[in-house]
Scaffold this motif. Sequence first.
Motif, PDB file in Angstrom:
ATOM      1  N   SER A  87       1.039  -1.603   0.125  1.00 23.63           N
ATOM      2  CA  SER A  87       0.025  -0.122  -0.076  1.00 23.63           C
ATOM      3  C   SER A  87       0.999   1.492   0.033  1.00 23.63           C
ATOM      4  CB  SER A  87      -0.584   0.064   1.682  1.00 23.63           C
ATOM      5  OG  SER A  87      -2.248   1.246   1.543  1.00 23.63           O
ATOM      6  N   CYS A  88       1.054   1.406  -1.486  1.00 28.21           N
ATOM      7  CA  CYS A  88       2.174   3.277  -1.080  1.00 28.21           C
ATOM      8  C   CYS A  88       0.666   3.609  -1.519  1.00 28.21           C
ATOM      9  CB  CYS A  88       2.696   2.793  -2.351  1.00 28.21           C
ATOM     10  SG  CYS A  88       4.081   1.228  -2.107  1.00 28.21           S
ATOM     11  N   GLN A  89       0.902   5.277  -0.998  1.00 27.81           N
ATOM     12  CA  GLN A  89      -0.121   6.274  -0.906  1.00 27.81           C
ATOM     13  C   GLN A  89       0.125   6.946  -3.040  1.00 27.81           C
ATOM     14  OE1 GLN A  89      -2.368   6.441   1.563  1.00 27.81           O
ATOM     15  NE2 GLN A  89      -1.075   5.129   2.524  1.00 27.81           N
ATOM     16  N   TYR A  90       0.904   6.619  -3.056  1.00 30.55           N
ATOM     17  CA  TYR A  90       1.405   7.725  -3.915  1.00 30.55           C
ATOM     18  C   TYR A  90       0.663   6.930  -5.767  1.00 30.55           C
ATOM     19  CZ  TYR A  90       5.838   5.025  -3.008  1.00 30.55           C
ATOM     20  OH  TYR A  90       6.349   4.860  -3.048  1.00 30.55           O
ATOM     21  N   CYS A  91       0.743   5.299  -5.580  1.00 33.33           N
ATOM     22  CA  CYS A  91       1.201   5.198  -6.786  1.00 33.33           C
ATOM     23  C   CYS A  91      -0.578   4.435  -7.063  1.00 33.33           C
ATOM     24  CB  CYS A  91       1.428   3.761  -6.139  1.00 33.33           C
ATOM     25  SG  CYS A  91       2.547   2.410  -7.999  1.00 33.33           S
ATOM     26  N   GLY A  92      -0.324   3.894  -8.450  1.00 37.24           N
ATOM     27  CA  GLY A  92      -2.374   3.547  -8.835  1.00 37.24           C
ATOM     28  C   GLY A  92      -2.181   2.178  -8.685  1.00 37.24           C
ATOM     29  N   PHE A  93      -1.025   1.504  -8.657  1.00 44.26           N
ATOM     30  CA  PHE A  93      -0.939  -0.199  -8.057  1.00 44.26           C
ATOM     31  C   PHE A  93      -1.651  -0.473  -7.311  1.00 44.26           C
ATOM     32  CE2 PHE A  93       1.668  -1.076 -12.428  1.00 44.26           C
ATOM     33  CZ  PHE A  93       0.884  -0.517 -13.032  1.00 44.26           C
ATOM     34  N   SER A  94      -1.448   0.854  -5.944  1.00 45.04           N
ATOM     35  CA  SER A  94      -1.751   0.141  -4.605  1.00 45.04           C
ATOM     36  C   SER A  94      -2.753  -0.110  -4.489  1.00 45.04           C
ATOM     37  CB  SER A  94      -1.887   2.061  -4.017  1.00 45.04           C
ATOM     38  OG  SER A  94      -1.990   1.078  -1.989  1.00 45.04           O
ATOM     39  N   ARG A  95      -2.608  -1.541  -3.381  1.00 49.76           N
ATOM     40  CA  ARG A  95      -3.013  -2.329  -3.511  1.00 49.76           C
ATOM     41  C   ARG A  95      -5.083  -2.298  -3.084  1.00 49.76           C
ATOM     42  NH1 ARG A  95      -1.327  -6.114   2.566  1.00 49.76           N
ATOM     43  NH2 ARG A  95      -2.920  -4.573   3.634  1.00 49.76           N
ATOM     44  N   ALA A 128       7.247  -4.331 -13.030  1.00 48.18           N
ATOM     45  CA  ALA A 128       5.703  -5.349 -12.278  1.00 48.18           C
ATOM     46  C   ALA A 128       5.610  -5.053 -10.499  1.00 48.18           C
ATOM     47  CB  ALA A 128       6.512  -6.632 -12.288  1.00 48.18           C
ATOM     48  N   GLY A 129       4.203  -4.585 -10.371  1.00 44.29           N
ATOM     49  CA  GLY A 129       4.419  -4.297  -8.991  1.00 44.29           C
ATOM     50  C   GLY A 129       5.147  -5.397  -7.761  1.00 44.29           C
ATOM     51  N   GLU A 130       4.153  -5.809  -6.533  1.00 42.50           N
ATOM     52  CA  GLU A 130       5.372  -6.261  -5.866  1.00 42.50           C
ATOM     53  C   GLU A 130       4.921  -7.313  -5.039  1.00 42.50           C
ATOM     54  OE1 GLU A 130       7.697  -5.121  -2.734  1.00 42.50           O
ATOM     55  OE2 GLU A 130       7.748  -6.657  -1.855  1.00 42.50           O
ATOM     56  N   HIS A 131       4.128  -8.367  -5.825  1.00 45.05           N
ATOM     57  CA  HIS A 131       3.527  -9.699  -5.506  1.00 45.05           C
ATOM     58  C   HIS A 131       4.169 -10.969  -5.671  1.00 45.05           C
ATOM     59  CE1 HIS A 131      -0.044 -11.891  -4.747  1.00 45.05           C
ATOM     60  NE2 HIS A 131      -1.003 -10.476  -4.411  1.00 45.05           N
ATOM     61  N   GLN A 181      14.173   4.530  -4.416  1.00 41.57           N
ATOM     62  CA  GLN A 181      13.790   4.348  -2.304  1.00 41.57           C
ATOM     63  C   GLN A 181      12.521   4.632  -2.212  1.00 41.57           C
ATOM     64  OE1 GLN A 181      15.865   2.859  -0.772  1.00 41.57           O
ATOM     65  NE2 GLN A 181      14.222   3.628   1.548  1.00 41.57           N
ATOM     66  N   GLU A 182      12.638   6.223  -3.491  1.00 40.64           N
ATOM     67  CA  GLU A 182      11.319   7.055  -3.388  1.00 40.64           C
ATOM     68  C   GLU A 182      11.305   8.291  -2.504  1.00 40.64           C
ATOM     69  OE1 GLU A 182       9.397   5.317  -5.331  1.00 40.64           O
ATOM     70  OE2 GLU A 182       8.786   3.294  -4.943  1.00 40.64           O
ATOM     71  N   THR A 183      11.296   7.117  -1.371  1.00 43.46           N
ATOM     72  CA  THR A 183      11.741   8.981  -0.345  1.00 43.46           C
ATOM     73  C   THR A 183      12.861   8.592   0.728  1.00 43.46           C
ATOM     74  OG1 THR A 183      10.826  10.520   1.381  1.00 43.46           O
ATOM     75  CG2 THR A 183      10.060   9.119   1.737  1.00 43.46           C
ATOM     76  N   PRO A 197       4.816  -5.616   2.775  1.00 47.34           N
ATOM     77  CA  PRO A 197       7.196  -5.333   2.470  1.00 47.34           C
ATOM     78  C   PRO A 197       7.994  -4.800   2.994  1.00 47.34           C
ATOM     79  CG  PRO A 197       5.795  -7.014   1.113  1.00 47.34           C
ATOM     80  CD  PRO A 197       4.919  -6.353   1.446  1.00 47.34           C
ATOM     81  N   LYS A 198       7.043  -3.139   2.071  1.00 45.00           N
ATOM     82  CA  LYS A 198       8.228  -2.375   1.360  1.00 45.00           C
ATOM     83  C   LYS A 198       8.187  -0.967   2.762  1.00 45.00           C
ATOM     84  CE  LYS A 198       8.016   1.435  -2.571  1.00 45.00           C
ATOM     85  NZ  LYS A 198       7.418   1.267  -3.802  1.00 45.00           N
ATOM     86  N   ARG A 199       7.403  -1.503   3.573  1.00 44.02           N
ATOM     87  CA  ARG A 199       7.563  -0.828   4.860  1.00 44.02           C
ATOM     88  C   ARG A 199       8.517  -0.865   5.358  1.00 44.02           C
ATOM     89  NH1 ARG A 199       2.807  -3.045   8.812  1.00 44.02           N
ATOM     90  NH2 ARG A 199       3.517  -5.020   7.907  1.00 44.02           N
TER      91      ARG A 199
HETATM   92  S1  SF4 Z   1       5.546  -1.063  -4.382  1.00 43.87           S
HETATM   93 FE1  SF4 Z   1       5.318  -0.027  -6.091  1.00 43.87          FE
HETATM   94  S2  SF4 Z   1       3.379  -1.215  -7.598  1.00 43.87           S
HETATM   95 FE2  SF4 Z   1       2.625  -1.491  -5.330  1.00 43.87          FE
HETATM   96  S3  SF4 Z   1       2.061  -0.166  -4.554  1.00 43.87           S
HETATM   97 FE3  SF4 Z   1       4.113   0.864  -4.473  1.00 43.87          FE
HETATM   98  S4  SF4 Z   1       4.948   1.786  -5.725  1.00 43.87           S
HETATM   99 FE4  SF4 Z   1       2.610   1.036  -7.044  1.00 43.87          FE
END
Ligand code: SF4
Length: 400
Positions: A87-95, A128-131, A181-183, A197-199
């Motif tokens: 769940s990344c607030q700024y991304c269209g692919f956010s779950r 790809a997104g992370e899945h 790293q995004e930020t 996991p991106k947390r």
């Molecule tokens: S991990 Fe990448 S693809 Fe998935 S929501 Fe975050 S920025 Fe988007």
Amino acid sequence: MSFVTEFDKLPLAALVQRSLTASTQAARASLGKPELSLDDFAHLISPAGAELLEPLSRRSQRMTQQRFGKVVRLFAPLYLSNECINSCQYCGFSRDNPILRVTLAPEEVRCEARALLGQGFRNILLVAGEHPKFVSTDYMSRCVRLLHEEVPSLSLEVGPMETDEYRPLVQAGAEGLVVYQETYDRSVYATMHTAGPKRNFEWRAETPERAYAAGFRRIGIGALYGLGDWRLEALSVAAHAAYLLRNCWKAQLTISLPRLRPCAGEFQPLTHLSDHELVQLVCAFRLLFPDVGLVLSTREPAKLRNGLIPLGITLISARSHTEPGGYTGAGKDNLHQTVRGKIVELASGASEWAPQPNRATNATGQFNIADERSAGEVAELIRKLGYEPVWKDWDAALTA
Ligand code: SF4
């Protein structure tokens, strides 16, 4: 010592303050130095440095031509999947976004790659997104192996992995790994990444080191501008690049400077990096790192890209699609909608399925692009500027 250990000792707040309060004399002195330090970089990206944009861009242009010649490499992103567990607030692919998703089968990926080869591209970035269920190491290996037969240069921008998971991808033919790293602002990072996991800030920040250990020969890093304070992000990227140049010196390093674009979820940027400041930043990076590649994507509008190309950019994308199947419509029969990570069946006549004009697929893109010119048009523009567009600069036979 890992980058994170070094990063945590960096006097970031003091560096940002040094930048904000730098005098014109200090910026001018840094501009004239043959080799720059992080302090000098802080001076060049300062408000005072903004007043020296003309001499700064002249030096950046000269230095880029000396180190890289008058050439600009072209690449295209190829989206494999828009599934994501983060769940990344700024991304269209956010779950959390209820979007139309799909993961392309390897044969469909090849179909997309052939469309890009047909446009002239020989350097493709697989995104790809992370899945782990849809975008597994095994799936990635199959895609890379299949494409490696036809595409000279393949890089990856996918969820971070362990070194041992990267190795089969390198063996299959992937040569580059891109991870932003995004930020670098830990508190903003925690607010932006609320699930998945991106947390884990450290895990992401140490990804380039794991990728290098696995044998990738090109490494790309960057921050996403629009989240944290842009000077803090730029100083952090500079520190990260300096670390990688010292510790991962056999790999070629690139720095990207993406700014946030509109996307599903309608996130609004938290901070602003103006066009003028972006130009200043590109030139300052060039002076600090004369041999590092600087990447510009179709997130930026055509006019700004035209102006930036001669100033320090060495790698540029064109006519990008940020949705899987965007080039050919591949995978459009396997679309599904997810709401909070769960697949939801849509009524067959739902408006989401209606064909959209000028689009090959209804799969949702990661963000809207700003420069829609074709690859041929961008190549022509590069030529008009007096530079040579380079489609291919590597072949697997060189490492055989
Ligand atoms: S991990 Fe990448 S693809 Fe998935 S929501 Fe975050 S920025 Fe988007």
